[in-house]
Design an enzyme around this catalytic site. Sequence first.
Site, PDB file in Angstrom:
ATOM      1  N   GLY A 243       0.760  -1.244   0.000  1.00  0.00           N
ATOM      2  CA  GLY A 243       0.000   0.000   0.000  1.00  0.00           C
ATOM      3  C   GLY A 243       0.787   1.287   0.000  1.00  0.00           C
ATOM      4  O   GLY A 243       0.220   2.361  -0.231  1.00  0.00           O
ATOM      5  N   GLU A 288       3.827  -6.816   1.834  1.00  0.00           N
ATOM      6  CA  GLU A 288       3.324  -7.175   0.504  1.00  0.00           C
ATOM      7  C   GLU A 288       3.371  -5.966  -0.425  1.00  0.00           C
ATOM      8  O   GLU A 288       2.348  -5.552  -0.971  1.00  0.00           O
ATOM      9  CB  GLU A 288       1.866  -7.650   0.594  1.00  0.00           C
ATOM     10  CG  GLU A 288       1.603  -8.788   1.540  1.00  0.00           C
ATOM     11  CD  GLU A 288       0.111  -9.072   1.730  1.00  0.00           C
ATOM     12  OE1 GLU A 288      -0.741  -8.365   1.138  1.00  0.00           O
ATOM     13  OE2 GLU A 288      -0.209 -10.005   2.490  1.00  0.00           O
ATOM     14  N   GLY A 290       3.737  -3.720  -3.689  1.00  0.00           N
ATOM     15  CA  GLY A 290       3.693  -3.867  -5.140  1.00  0.00           C
ATOM     16  C   GLY A 290       4.188  -2.592  -5.797  1.00  0.00           C
ATOM     17  O   GLY A 290       5.314  -2.480  -6.284  1.00  0.00           O
ATOM     18  N   ARG A 291       3.341  -1.555  -5.733  1.00  0.00           N
ATOM     19  CA  ARG A 291       3.641  -0.292  -6.407  1.00  0.00           C
ATOM     20  C   ARG A 291       4.974   0.314  -5.978  1.00  0.00           C
ATOM     21  O   ARG A 291       5.727   0.821  -6.812  1.00  0.00           O
ATOM     22  CB  ARG A 291       2.521   0.706  -6.082  1.00  0.00           C
ATOM     23  CG  ARG A 291       2.552   1.973  -6.896  1.00  0.00           C
ATOM     24  CD  ARG A 291       1.570   3.015  -6.323  1.00  0.00           C
ATOM     25  NE  ARG A 291       0.285   2.471  -5.991  1.00  0.00           N
ATOM     26  CZ  ARG A 291      -0.775   2.469  -6.807  1.00  0.00           C
ATOM     27  NH1 ARG A 291      -0.686   3.001  -8.000  1.00  0.00           N
ATOM     28  NH2 ARG A 291      -1.923   1.947  -6.405  1.00  0.00           N
ATOM     29  N   ARG A 327      -5.162   3.095 -15.664  1.00  0.00           N
ATOM     30  CA  ARG A 327      -5.264   3.821 -14.387  1.00  0.00           C
ATOM     31  C   ARG A 327      -6.002   5.161 -14.522  1.00  0.00           C
ATOM     32  O   ARG A 327      -6.853   5.467 -13.694  1.00  0.00           O
ATOM     33  CB  ARG A 327      -3.880   4.036 -13.761  1.00  0.00           C
ATOM     34  CG  ARG A 327      -3.101   2.734 -13.490  1.00  0.00           C
ATOM     35  CD  ARG A 327      -1.928   2.930 -12.540  1.00  0.00           C
ATOM     36  NE  ARG A 327      -2.376   3.287 -11.214  1.00  0.00           N
ATOM     37  CZ  ARG A 327      -2.293   4.470 -10.684  1.00  0.00           C
ATOM     38  NH1 ARG A 327      -1.689   5.440 -11.344  1.00  0.00           N
ATOM     39  NH2 ARG A 327      -2.764   4.712  -9.488  1.00  0.00           N
ATOM     40  N   TYR A 331      -9.361   5.166 -12.412  1.00  0.00           N
ATOM     41  CA  TYR A 331      -9.264   5.853 -11.105  1.00  0.00           C
ATOM     42  C   TYR A 331      -9.054   7.359 -11.238  1.00  0.00           C
ATOM     43  O   TYR A 331      -8.671   8.010 -10.275  1.00  0.00           O
ATOM     44  CB  TYR A 331      -8.065   5.326 -10.292  1.00  0.00           C
ATOM     45  CG  TYR A 331      -7.849   3.849 -10.316  1.00  0.00           C
ATOM     46  CD1 TYR A 331      -8.743   2.992  -9.679  1.00  0.00           C
ATOM     47  CD2 TYR A 331      -6.744   3.305 -10.949  1.00  0.00           C
ATOM     48  CE1 TYR A 331      -8.538   1.633  -9.693  1.00  0.00           C
ATOM     49  CE2 TYR A 331      -6.525   1.937 -10.954  1.00  0.00           C
ATOM     50  CZ  TYR A 331      -7.428   1.111 -10.328  1.00  0.00           C
ATOM     51  OH  TYR A 331      -7.211  -0.240 -10.339  1.00  0.00           O
ATOM     52  N   CYS A 358     -12.271   3.736 -28.787  1.00  0.00           N
ATOM     53  CA  CYS A 358     -13.562   4.410 -28.959  1.00  0.00           C
ATOM     54  C   CYS A 358     -14.333   4.517 -27.660  1.00  0.00           C
ATOM     55  O   CYS A 358     -15.351   3.851 -27.453  1.00  0.00           O
ATOM     56  CB  CYS A 358     -14.362   3.669 -30.021  1.00  0.00           C
ATOM     57  SG  CYS A 358     -13.477   3.673 -31.575  1.00  0.00           S
TER      58      CYS A 358
HETATM   59  N1  LLP Z   1      -1.600  -6.997  -0.841  1.00  0.00           N
HETATM   60  C1  LLP Z   1      -2.888  -7.096  -1.191  1.00  0.00           C
HETATM   61  C2  LLP Z   1      -3.744  -8.053  -0.503  1.00  0.00           C
HETATM   62  C3  LLP Z   1      -3.395  -6.275  -2.214  1.00  0.00           C
HETATM   63  O1  LLP Z   1      -4.672  -6.373  -2.544  1.00  0.00           O
HETATM   64  C4  LLP Z   1      -2.533  -5.358  -2.865  1.00  0.00           C
HETATM   65  C5  LLP Z   1      -3.021  -4.502  -3.941  1.00  0.00           C
HETATM   66  C6  LLP Z   1      -1.186  -5.316  -2.468  1.00  0.00           C
HETATM   67  C7  LLP Z   1      -0.752  -6.135  -1.442  1.00  0.00           C
HETATM   68  C8  LLP Z   1      -0.185  -4.386  -3.103  1.00  0.00           C
HETATM   69  O2  LLP Z   1      -0.507  -3.048  -2.888  1.00  0.00           O
HETATM   70  P1  LLP Z   1       0.512  -1.892  -3.349  1.00  0.00           P
HETATM   71  O3  LLP Z   1       1.756  -2.009  -2.501  1.00  0.00           O
HETATM   72  O4  LLP Z   1       0.796  -2.094  -4.789  1.00  0.00           O
HETATM   73  O5  LLP Z   1      -0.243  -0.640  -3.098  1.00  0.00           O
HETATM   74  N2  LLP Z   1      -4.770  -1.109  -9.718  1.00  0.00           N
HETATM   75  C9  LLP Z   1      -4.700  -0.119  -8.670  1.00  0.00           C
HETATM   76  C10 LLP Z   1      -4.116  -0.677  -7.405  1.00  0.00           C
HETATM   77  C11 LLP Z   1      -4.852  -1.900  -6.916  1.00  0.00           C
HETATM   78  C12 LLP Z   1      -4.229  -2.507  -5.700  1.00  0.00           C
HETATM   79  C13 LLP Z   1      -4.802  -3.844  -5.434  1.00  0.00           C
HETATM   80  N3  LLP Z   1      -4.240  -4.513  -4.325  1.00  0.00           N
HETATM   81  C14 LLP Z   1      -3.920   1.079  -9.177  1.00  0.00           C
HETATM   82  O6  LLP Z   1      -3.465   1.067 -10.321  1.00  0.00           O
HETATM   83  O7  LLP Z   1      -3.785   2.086  -8.468  1.00  0.00           O
END
Ligand code: LLP
Length: 430
Positions: A243, A288, A290-291, A327, A331, A358
């Site tokens: 997150g 966890e 990601g981004r 995105r 969003y 389109c």
């Molecule tokens: N763990 C769980 C259970 C999650 O659902 C997610 C992301 C993460 C970890 C990783 O979160 P991060 O560190 O990436 O914030 N598509 C959206 C973001 C969706 C996130 C979904 N879950 C966007 O482009 O902003």
Amino acid sequence: MPHTTPYFDYHDGVLHAETTALSSVAAHYGTPLYVYSKAALLHNFDAYADACSGRPALVCYAMKANSNLAILDLLARRGAGFDIVSGGELLRVLAVGGDPRKVIFSGVGKSVEEMRLALSHDILCFNVESIPELHRLNAVAGSMGKTARISLRVNPNVDAKTHPYIATGLKASKFGVAFDDAMDTYRVAAALPHLEVAGIDCHIGSQLLDDAPLLEALDKLIDLIDDLALEGIVLHHLDIGGGLGIDYGEAGEAPPVPVADYLGRLFHRIDQWRRERHDGVPIKVIFEPGRSIVGNTGVLLTTVEYLKKGEEKNFCVVDAAMNDLMRPALYQAWMGVQPVQPRSGTSADLYDVVGPVCESGDWLAHDRILSAEPGDVLAIMSAGAYGQSMASNYNTRGRAAEVLIDGATAHLVREREQAADLFALEKVVK
Ligand code: LLP
């Protein structure tokens, strides 16, 4: 001022990834094209790994953000674990030789087949989100003669203060077990014979620009762990989710960086708690992210097709679209747009940067001042997370190619999809 990073910066008037000019990469591979920096990726992962060093901790990269095998391979070799949300993602981890004992499985809708696959590879933990899922997992594990390690994803009901589509920790969310039901749900889990209660987890949302809600969630989990211990349910790990937000370059946006500071605050709180109540015995901490690992390690290159004067707006029509990067459409996300070779002679104008799909929702950026001509290449910045992994084939558009830059070398890590690939699985009825 253009928004640059140490890995994506201008040299001699040309935007580079590391020491590779993006103009030559675009000319060689065509556009739309995702370009990643290996050094940026490893730098971001190392920031987590270094902050965790000397502690029982595991960084499980949330591969939904970007699951290209080249990226997974680099992270696996660096020691990363993986947070997966499907059987398909587990197969990707296995394809690069990643260690399934470092895999955690998140998600509200795990199928029997996915559970079987994960159990057969002895993954580290299932992050379970409901009582029916506990029962299903117990039955599947029992039928295989196995025990499944589980953690409950608890919904701490904190406001992550982010876009509603990427906030997951509120009461109205489909995710997790309600905080007030967590004790009872743990009791159910502890009584099931083919489950081993291992930990607790939460994930309150994504692109968080303030870590206060994360620390608030942590406090709630800590209380729950103590209450569970009183009942003899002893947890061995605490997974705080992902997150952490990144800097997309939008004015006024300030994520909690550096990562080490955020982790330092979390560890400080955890250490204090363990000292006060547990004789300093450590608990394993899982992340966890990601981004924050992959977001600013990639850009999307796109070529200007037309400059179109509308009645009220000017449009810069480019060859990338919402199917490549959804995105903004989904969003209303703000993404930085920068020319790969900025012009000095052309006058600047205000444009919406839009794609060929389109749909009126097919835009990549609104109201940007650009000096651009048809044929110019633009870079959509910080597009490494949730770019290609959310791409679709809408309008029968093949997904973009992907390139990984390592210093002065460009490696093609995914070929461009061709139209014939897109309908290869379809059949007409005679
Ligand atoms: N763990 C769980 C259970 C999650 O659902 C997610 C992301 C993460 C970890 C990783 O979160 P991060 O560190 O990436 O914030 N598509 C959206 C973001 C969706 C996130 C979904 N879950 C966007 O482009 O902003």
